[in-house]
Design an enzyme around this catalytic site. Structure first.
Site, PDB file in Angstrom:
ATOM      1  N   HIS A  57      -4.153 -11.992   4.782  1.00  0.00           N
ATOM      2  CA  HIS A  57      -4.464 -10.737   4.069  1.00  0.00           C
ATOM      3  C   HIS A  57      -3.204  -9.899   3.948  1.00  0.00           C
ATOM      4  O   HIS A  57      -2.540  -9.601   4.953  1.00  0.00           O
ATOM      5  CB  HIS A  57      -5.544  -9.973   4.852  1.00  0.00           C
ATOM      6  CG  HIS A  57      -6.129  -8.810   4.112  1.00  0.00           C
ATOM      7  ND1 HIS A  57      -7.057  -8.950   3.105  1.00  0.00           N
ATOM      8  CD2 HIS A  57      -5.912  -7.484   4.261  1.00  0.00           C
ATOM      9  CE1 HIS A  57      -7.408  -7.748   2.674  1.00  0.00           C
ATOM     10  NE2 HIS A  57      -6.723  -6.833   3.351  1.00  0.00           N
TER      11      HIS A  57
ATOM     12  N   PHE B   3      -4.356   2.451   6.852  1.00  0.00           N
ATOM     13  CA  PHE B   3      -3.760   2.182   8.157  1.00  0.00           C
ATOM     14  C   PHE B   3      -4.550   1.121   8.924  1.00  0.00           C
ATOM     15  O   PHE B   3      -5.781   1.054   8.805  1.00  0.00           O
ATOM     16  CB  PHE B   3      -3.703   3.471   9.008  1.00  0.00           C
ATOM     17  CG  PHE B   3      -2.877   4.549   8.378  1.00  0.00           C
ATOM     18  CD1 PHE B   3      -3.457   5.469   7.504  1.00  0.00           C
ATOM     19  CD2 PHE B   3      -1.506   4.615   8.594  1.00  0.00           C
ATOM     20  CE1 PHE B   3      -2.697   6.444   6.875  1.00  0.00           C
ATOM     21  CE2 PHE B   3      -0.732   5.597   7.976  1.00  0.00           C
ATOM     22  CZ  PHE B   3      -1.332   6.505   7.112  1.00  0.00           C
TER      23      PHE B   3
ATOM     24  N   ASP C  26     -13.242  -5.240   5.775  1.00  0.00           N
ATOM     25  CA  ASP C  26     -11.853  -4.979   6.129  1.00  0.00           C
ATOM     26  C   ASP C  26     -11.700  -3.623   6.808  1.00  0.00           C
ATOM     27  O   ASP C  26     -11.956  -2.585   6.212  1.00  0.00           O
ATOM     28  CB  ASP C  26     -11.064  -4.980   4.807  1.00  0.00           C
ATOM     29  CG  ASP C  26      -9.598  -4.771   4.975  1.00  0.00           C
ATOM     30  OD1 ASP C  26      -8.888  -4.761   3.952  1.00  0.00           O
ATOM     31  OD2 ASP C  26      -9.135  -4.605   6.119  1.00  0.00           O
ATOM     32  N   GLY C  27     -11.344  -3.690   8.113  1.00  0.00           N
ATOM     33  CA  GLY C  27     -11.052  -2.437   8.811  1.00  0.00           C
ATOM     34  C   GLY C  27     -11.855  -2.296  10.087  1.00  0.00           C
ATOM     35  O   GLY C  27     -13.087  -2.249  10.045  1.00  0.00           O
ATOM     36  N   GLY C  28     -11.140  -2.270  11.209  1.00  0.00           N
ATOM     37  CA  GLY C  28     -11.826  -2.069  12.495  1.00  0.00           C
ATOM     38  C   GLY C  28     -12.629  -3.272  12.939  1.00  0.00           C
ATOM     39  O   GLY C  28     -13.597  -3.159  13.702  1.00  0.00           O
TER      40      GLY C  28
ATOM     41  N   GLY D 225      -5.699  -0.459  12.744  1.00  0.00           N
ATOM     42  CA  GLY D 225      -6.009   0.115  14.050  1.00  0.00           C
ATOM     43  C   GLY D 225      -7.038   1.231  14.046  1.00  0.00           C
ATOM     44  O   GLY D 225      -7.203   1.928  15.045  1.00  0.00           O
TER      45      GLY D 225
ATOM     46  N   HIS E 240      -4.514  -7.579  -1.198  1.00  0.00           N
ATOM     47  CA  HIS E 240      -5.346  -6.371  -1.310  1.00  0.00           C
ATOM     48  C   HIS E 240      -4.431  -5.244  -1.751  1.00  0.00           C
ATOM     49  O   HIS E 240      -3.623  -4.758  -0.963  1.00  0.00           O
ATOM     50  CB  HIS E 240      -5.972  -6.082   0.063  1.00  0.00           C
ATOM     51  CG  HIS E 240      -6.749  -4.815   0.117  1.00  0.00           C
ATOM     52  ND1 HIS E 240      -7.067  -4.221   1.329  1.00  0.00           N
ATOM     53  CD2 HIS E 240      -7.284  -4.025  -0.845  1.00  0.00           C
ATOM     54  CE1 HIS E 240      -7.776  -3.129   1.101  1.00  0.00           C
ATOM     55  NE2 HIS E 240      -7.932  -2.992  -0.215  1.00  0.00           N
TER      56      HIS E 240
ATOM     57  N   ASP F 216      -1.673  -6.477   2.682  1.00  0.00           N
ATOM     58  CA  ASP F 216      -2.062  -5.104   2.317  1.00  0.00           C
ATOM     59  C   ASP F 216      -0.936  -4.351   1.627  1.00  0.00           C
ATOM     60  O   ASP F 216       0.032  -3.954   2.265  1.00  0.00           O
ATOM     61  CB  ASP F 216      -2.443  -4.326   3.589  1.00  0.00           C
ATOM     62  CG  ASP F 216      -3.810  -4.689   4.087  1.00  0.00           C
ATOM     63  OD1 ASP F 216      -3.965  -4.934   5.293  1.00  0.00           O
ATOM     64  OD2 ASP F 216      -4.737  -4.727   3.254  1.00  0.00           O
TER      65      ASP F 216
ATOM     66  N   SER G  10      -4.757  -9.638   8.797  1.00  0.00           N
ATOM     67  CA  SER G  10      -4.020  -8.664   7.975  1.00  0.00           C
ATOM     68  C   SER G  10      -2.582  -8.533   8.468  1.00  0.00           C
ATOM     69  O   SER G  10      -2.338  -8.058   9.581  1.00  0.00           O
ATOM     70  CB  SER G  10      -4.705  -7.297   8.037  1.00  0.00           C
ATOM     71  OG  SER G  10      -3.837  -6.316   7.513  1.00  0.00           O
TER      72      SER G  10
ATOM     73  N   MET H  83     -14.573  -1.854   2.371  1.00  0.00           N
ATOM     74  CA  MET H  83     -13.695  -1.186   3.345  1.00  0.00           C
ATOM     75  C   MET H  83     -14.558  -0.537   4.420  1.00  0.00           C
ATOM     76  O   MET H  83     -15.425   0.280   4.120  1.00  0.00           O
ATOM     77  CB  MET H  83     -12.828  -0.137   2.655  1.00  0.00           C
ATOM     78  CG  MET H  83     -11.775  -0.701   1.722  1.00  0.00           C
ATOM     79  SD  MET H  83     -10.727  -1.945   2.493  1.00  0.00           S
ATOM     80  CE  MET H  83      -9.935  -0.977   3.772  1.00  0.00           C
TER      81      MET H  83
ATOM     82  N   MET I  50      -3.858  -1.574  -2.611  1.00  0.00           N
ATOM     83  CA  MET I  50      -4.330  -0.204  -2.482  1.00  0.00           C
ATOM     84  C   MET I  50      -3.327   0.680  -3.221  1.00  0.00           C
ATOM     85  O   MET I  50      -2.498   1.379  -2.621  1.00  0.00           O
ATOM     86  CB  MET I  50      -4.427   0.189  -0.997  1.00  0.00           C
ATOM     87  CG  MET I  50      -5.537  -0.556  -0.287  1.00  0.00           C
ATOM     88  SD  MET I  50      -5.352  -0.594   1.493  1.00  0.00           S
ATOM     89  CE  MET I  50      -4.323  -2.052   1.652  1.00  0.00           C
TER      90      MET I  50
ATOM     91  N   GLY J 149      -6.705  -7.130  11.661  1.00  0.00           N
ATOM     92  CA  GLY J 149      -5.273  -6.912  11.857  1.00  0.00           C
ATOM     93  C   GLY J 149      -4.964  -6.711  13.329  1.00  0.00           C
ATOM     94  O   GLY J 149      -4.532  -7.630  14.026  1.00  0.00           O
ATOM     95  N   SER J 150      -5.269  -5.527  13.831  1.00  0.00           N
ATOM     96  CA  SER J 150      -4.876  -5.182  15.216  1.00  0.00           C
ATOM     97  C   SER J 150      -5.678  -5.967  16.260  1.00  0.00           C
ATOM     98  O   SER J 150      -5.253  -6.082  17.401  1.00  0.00           O
ATOM     99  CB  SER J 150      -5.053  -3.676  15.439  1.00  0.00           C
ATOM    100  OG  SER J 150      -6.376  -3.288  15.070  1.00  0.00           O
TER     101      SER J 150
ATOM    102  N   MET K  33       0.371  -1.035  -0.173  1.00  0.00           N
ATOM    103  CA  MET K  33       0.054   0.393  -0.221  1.00  0.00           C
ATOM    104  C   MET K  33       1.182   1.137  -0.931  1.00  0.00           C
ATOM    105  O   MET K  33       2.362   0.886  -0.647  1.00  0.00           O
ATOM    106  CB  MET K  33      -0.104   0.931   1.204  1.00  0.00           C
ATOM    107  CG  MET K  33      -1.185   0.222   1.975  1.00  0.00           C
ATOM    108  SD  MET K  33      -1.269   0.811   3.672  1.00  0.00           S
ATOM    109  CE  MET K  33      -2.564  -0.251   4.276  1.00  0.00           C
TER     110      MET K  33
HETATM  111  C1  DX5 Z   1      -6.362  -0.828   5.884  1.00  0.00           C
HETATM  112  C2  DX5 Z   1      -6.107  -2.278   5.506  1.00  0.00           C
HETATM  113  C3  DX5 Z   1      -6.727  -3.219   6.506  1.00  0.00           C
HETATM  114  C4  DX5 Z   1      -6.122  -3.050   7.863  1.00  0.00           C
HETATM  115  C5  DX5 Z   1      -6.957  -3.804   8.865  1.00  0.00           C
HETATM  116  O1  DX5 Z   1      -6.081  -0.013   4.795  1.00  0.00           O
HETATM  117  O2  DX5 Z   1      -6.668  -2.567   4.252  1.00  0.00           O
HETATM  118  O3  DX5 Z   1      -6.560  -4.565   6.072  1.00  0.00           O
HETATM  119  O4  DX5 Z   1      -4.815  -3.543   7.878  1.00  0.00           O
HETATM  120  O5  DX5 Z   1      -6.420  -3.511  10.123  1.00  0.00           O
HETATM  121  P1  DX5 Z   1      -7.395  -3.426  11.399  1.00  0.00           P
HETATM  122  O6  DX5 Z   1      -8.061  -4.762  11.468  1.00  0.00           O
HETATM  123  O7  DX5 Z   1      -6.435  -3.157  12.543  1.00  0.00           O
HETATM  124  O8  DX5 Z   1      -8.347  -2.320  11.148  1.00  0.00           O
HETATM  125 ZN    ZN Z   2      -6.788  -4.762   3.516  1.00  0.00          ZN
END
Ligand code: DX5
Ligand code: ZN
Length: 219
Positions: A34, A147, A179-181, A149, A67, A36, A9, A141, A69, A201-202, A38
């Site tokens: 990916h 966000f 996607d996420g964490g 992290g 993606h 994102d 991401s 999700m 959002m 991502g992180s 927003m």
């Molecule tokens: C959150 C995004 C994710 C996020 C993933 O709204 O859709 O793609 O960037 O980041 P990590 O992998 O750090 O949770």
């Molecule tokens: Zn995403």
């Protein structure tokens, strides 16, 4: 053994060195990138949009996994397709009604691109069922969108298991993306539950062992 797709991401990348960050994850074996988007309305954050996507989309040979959002995805979908999205994933919660969802599916397919539908943690996975046979990807999700992290929400695993069984029992082809964490531990749990694509991502960006981390994600 199923090949797991890794989709880093960009939200967690160093924006002052985007080209280098993109080349690093591509060289490390990521298949998708990916992106994102927003809008500060559908989610309480604002990231990046068309001008960045146009440049990013042509800066690598990975799949542009976009993606969005955003509220009112129908209003902007065509611009994302024209800006380089290969997969365009919108949120079911952002659509007005069934007609709106159906319109987006046919629009994205009319461009020869792939359709993804994403649901937030609190949305019932069964709301995806009417569309599952007509789309290419479902994005589960595992954090509240907005966000990077954040910590993984384990109820995502139930949704992945449910979808894996439903897709296999009905001989459908939609991929399951989470996607996420996502890190090596949560990623392993998602793989065991039946996921096809891991967004991270992180766990990837900001570390000097991205290659090793991508290998660990694949398990
Ligand atoms: C959150 C995004 C994710 C996020 C993933 O709204 O859709 O793609 O960037 O980041 P990590 O992998 O750090 O949770
Ligand atoms: Zn995403």
């Amino acid at each position: 053994m199923k090949k797991i797709i890794v989709s880093p991401s960009l939200l967690s990348a160093d924006f002052l060195n985007l080209k280098k960050e993109i080349s690093t994850v591509e060289a490390a074996g990521a298949e998708w990138l990916h992106f994102d988007v927003m809008d500060g309305h559908f989610v309480p954050n604002i990231s990046f949009g068309f001008p960045v996507l146009v440049d990013v989309a042509d800066a690598h040979h990975m799949v542009n996994d976009v993606h969005i959002m955003i509220e009112n995805p129908s209003k902007y979908a065509e611009k994302f397709l024209q800006s380089g999205a290969d997969i365009l994933t919108f949120h079911l919660e952002a659509c007005d009604d069934d007609d709106d969802v159906r319109h987006l599916i046919s629009l994205i397919h009319s461009y020869g691109k792939k359709v993804g539908i994403s649901i937030k943690p609190k949305t019932d996975v069964k709301e995806l069922l009417p569309y599952l046979a007509d789309i290419d990807l479902v994005l589960i999700m595992s954090v509240e969108p907005g966000f990077g992290g954040q910590s993984f929400i384990p109820t995502a695993l139930d949704k992945i298991r449910f979808l894996r069984k439903y897709i296999d029992d009905h001989h459908l082809s939609a991929l399951i993306e989470v996607d996420g964490g996502i890190n090596d531990e949560t990623g392993r749990e998602c793989i065991d539950a039946g996921v096809d694509v891991l967004v991270a991502g992180s766990y990837l960006f900001g570390h000097d062992d991205i290659c090793g981390r991508i290998k660990k994600l694949r398990g």
